[in-house]
Design a protein around this motif. Structure first.
Motif, PDB file in Angstrom:
ATOM      1  N   GLU A 257       0.844  -1.199   0.000  1.00 36.37           N
ATOM      2  CA  GLU A 257       0.000   0.000   0.000  1.00 36.37           C
ATOM      3  C   GLU A 257       0.879   1.248   0.000  1.00 36.37           C
ATOM      4  N   SER A 284      -0.693  -3.368  -4.109  1.00 35.72           N
ATOM      5  CA  SER A 284      -2.109  -3.612  -4.395  1.00 35.72           C
ATOM      6  C   SER A 284      -2.959  -2.352  -4.227  1.00 35.72           C
ATOM      7  N   VAL A 285      -2.484  -1.371  -3.428  1.00 33.54           N
ATOM      8  CA  VAL A 285      -3.232  -0.134  -3.200  1.00 33.54           C
ATOM      9  C   VAL A 285      -2.337   1.063  -3.499  1.00 33.54           C
ATOM     10  N   THR A 312      -5.048  -3.590  -7.079  1.00 28.71           N
ATOM     11  CA  THR A 312      -6.506  -3.762  -6.974  1.00 28.71           C
ATOM     12  C   THR A 312      -7.231  -2.454  -6.689  1.00 28.71           C
ATOM     13  N   THR A 313      -6.546  -1.476  -6.061  1.00 28.47           N
ATOM     14  CA  THR A 313      -7.183  -0.213  -5.695  1.00 28.47           C
ATOM     15  C   THR A 313      -6.354   0.961  -6.191  1.00 28.47           C
ATOM     16  N   ASN A 315      -6.604   5.282  -6.528  1.00 29.97           N
ATOM     17  CA  ASN A 315      -7.296   6.540  -6.263  1.00 29.97           C
ATOM     18  C   ASN A 315      -6.658   7.644  -7.086  1.00 29.97           C
ATOM     19  N   LEU A 339      -7.795  -4.739 -11.340  1.00 29.22           N
ATOM     20  CA  LEU A 339      -8.275  -3.575 -10.604  1.00 29.22           C
ATOM     21  C   LEU A 339      -9.754  -3.733 -10.256  1.00 29.22           C
ATOM     22  N   THR A 340     -10.075  -3.583  -8.945  1.00 33.76           N
ATOM     23  CA  THR A 340     -11.464  -3.728  -8.492  1.00 33.76           C
ATOM     24  C   THR A 340     -12.054  -2.427  -7.966  1.00 33.76           C
ATOM     25  N   THR A 341     -11.183  -1.466  -7.552  1.00 38.31           N
ATOM     26  CA  THR A 341     -11.662  -0.197  -7.005  1.00 38.31           C
ATOM     27  C   THR A 341     -10.937   0.959  -7.683  1.00 38.31           C
ATOM     28  N   ASP A 343     -11.174   5.265  -7.982  1.00 44.15           N
ATOM     29  CA  ASP A 343     -11.775   6.527  -7.544  1.00 44.15           C
ATOM     30  C   ASP A 343     -11.402   7.625  -8.534  1.00 44.15           C
ATOM     31  N   ILE A 367     -14.261  -4.646 -12.137  1.00 45.26           N
ATOM     32  CA  ILE A 367     -14.262  -3.417 -11.332  1.00 45.26           C
ATOM     33  C   ILE A 367     -15.684  -3.031 -10.903  1.00 45.26           C
TER      34      ILE A 367
END
Length: 367
Positions: A257, A284-285, A312-313, A315, A339-341, A343, A367
């Protein structure tokens, strides 16, 4: 709740909704749910914020001044080093040229002296023959002029023999030849001259990262204890700092992260980060909100996403990526299945950009 008369009499309140001192004209003022704060409290809070802002700016300014001083010192050191290199190179070359020129002239002088010596010896021998011939001829002429016929007849064979002897001797003589020689390599001196002149060409290369340091970033990284999570949000980091992170702190490749939001990172910094993201197998983030990425930085990032299989995340809020950036994201979503999230709030994405993403989501069902 304060009355309108209280606010009109003494301005001591600040409205929470519109942050104005004279708030009795605001429609919210007559709302029973409207809240106010003391001007002293608001002013104190504002003073603290501004003071913190001054300290941050001062810290950044001091860092820039220190880095500039380091650059000046480094520039002087490099200048002196280059001056010495030039002096040593040309001094060595100058000595070699003088020495080689002296040797070459000495060799040529030895050859010329030997030729001159041989020619002088041959000339002296010819002069001796000439003197002998002059003497014999003078005697002969004297006898003839005096009419001494008996003596002339007596010298007949002697004179003939002498002439035959001289003739044979001249026939046997071999005149020395001047030694012919070529000085090899002199034509190359013109080429060497051109190469030497090329040595004076200076190629200017601007290295913007020379001597760059961020003591605050170094301190944060030195105190980092969590090998899987790194929070560098709101640290006034710029593109150079991202470059330093990617090139110097290789431990970030092991992060799962990474939060680098609310900084001053543009597309240049994202380009460095994207190159690392392409090879990363752990992260992953990734939180990049509230920077200055724009559509160009989004393009770099999305190119990495097409090859990344672990993130995966992501922003990207508040980065003004626009419709062009949204189009790049759509292209990446068609390829990326990890990628699932995502923003994307507050990014100036219009109908065109939204349609690009919507079309991509028909293909991407993750996603």
């Amino acid at each position: 709740m304060q009355t309108e008369n209280q606010v009109n009499s003494t301005i001591t309140l600040s409205h929470h909704n519109c942050d104005t001192l004279i708030c009795h004209t605001c429609l919210f003022f007559k709302n029973k749910d409207t809240s106010f704060a003391s001007i002293d409290a608001v002013a104190k809070n504002l003073a603290l914020q501004v003071d913190a802002g001054f300290r941050n700016v001062r810290l950044s300014l001091n860092n820039e001044i220190d880095q500039t001083k380091q650059l000046i010192t480094e520039t002087h050191r490099i200048h002196e080093k280059n001056q010495n290199k030039i002096h040593e190179a040309f001094a060595s070359l100058h000595q070699l040229i003088i020495k080689h020129e002296a040797i070459l002239k000495e060799n040529m002088a030895a050859i010329e002296n030997d030729n001159t010596k041989q020619l002088n010896a041959y000339e002296n021998h010819l002069l001796k023959i000439e003197n002998s011939l002059d003497f014999q001829q003078a005697q002969f002429c004297e006898i003839v002029s005096k009419g001494q016929h008996v003596q002339l007849l007596q010298r007949e064979y002697g004179s003939v023999d002498y002439l035959n002897k001289i003739h044979k001797e001249l026939g046997r003589l071999k005149a020395p030849r001047r030694t012919q020689y070529d000085i090899q390599g002199l034509e190359n001196l013109s080429k060497i001259k051109d190469e030497i002149l090329q040595c004076g060409t200076v190629n200017l290369k601007i290295d913007n990262s020379l001597g760059y340091e961020n003591s605050r970033l170094e301190k944060i990284m030195a105190q980092q204890t969590n090998p899987k999570m790194l929070d560098l949000s709101d640290q006034q980091l710029n593109d150079q700092d991202v470059k330093v992170l990617v090139e110097k702190y290789h431990e970030i490749t092991a992060l799962s992260e990474f939060n680098i939001s609310r900084n001053q990172i543009s597309s240049k910094g994202i380009k460095c980060l994207a190159s690392m993201l392409q090879q990363n197998k752990e992260l992953s983030v990734l939180i990049l909100g509230d920077n200055q990425i724009g559509h160009r930085g989004t393009q770099y990032l999305c190119h990495a996403l097409e090859k990344n299989t672990v993130l995966t995340t992501l922003n990207l809020s508040w980065n003004r990526i626009g419709d062009k950036g949204a189009e790049h994201i759509a292209d990446a979503l068609r390829e990326n299945k990890t990628l699932t999230t995502l923003d994307l709030q507050q990014n100036c994405i219009g109908c065109l950009g939204a349609s690009h993403i919507a079309n991509a989501l028909r293909i991407n069902t993750v996603i």
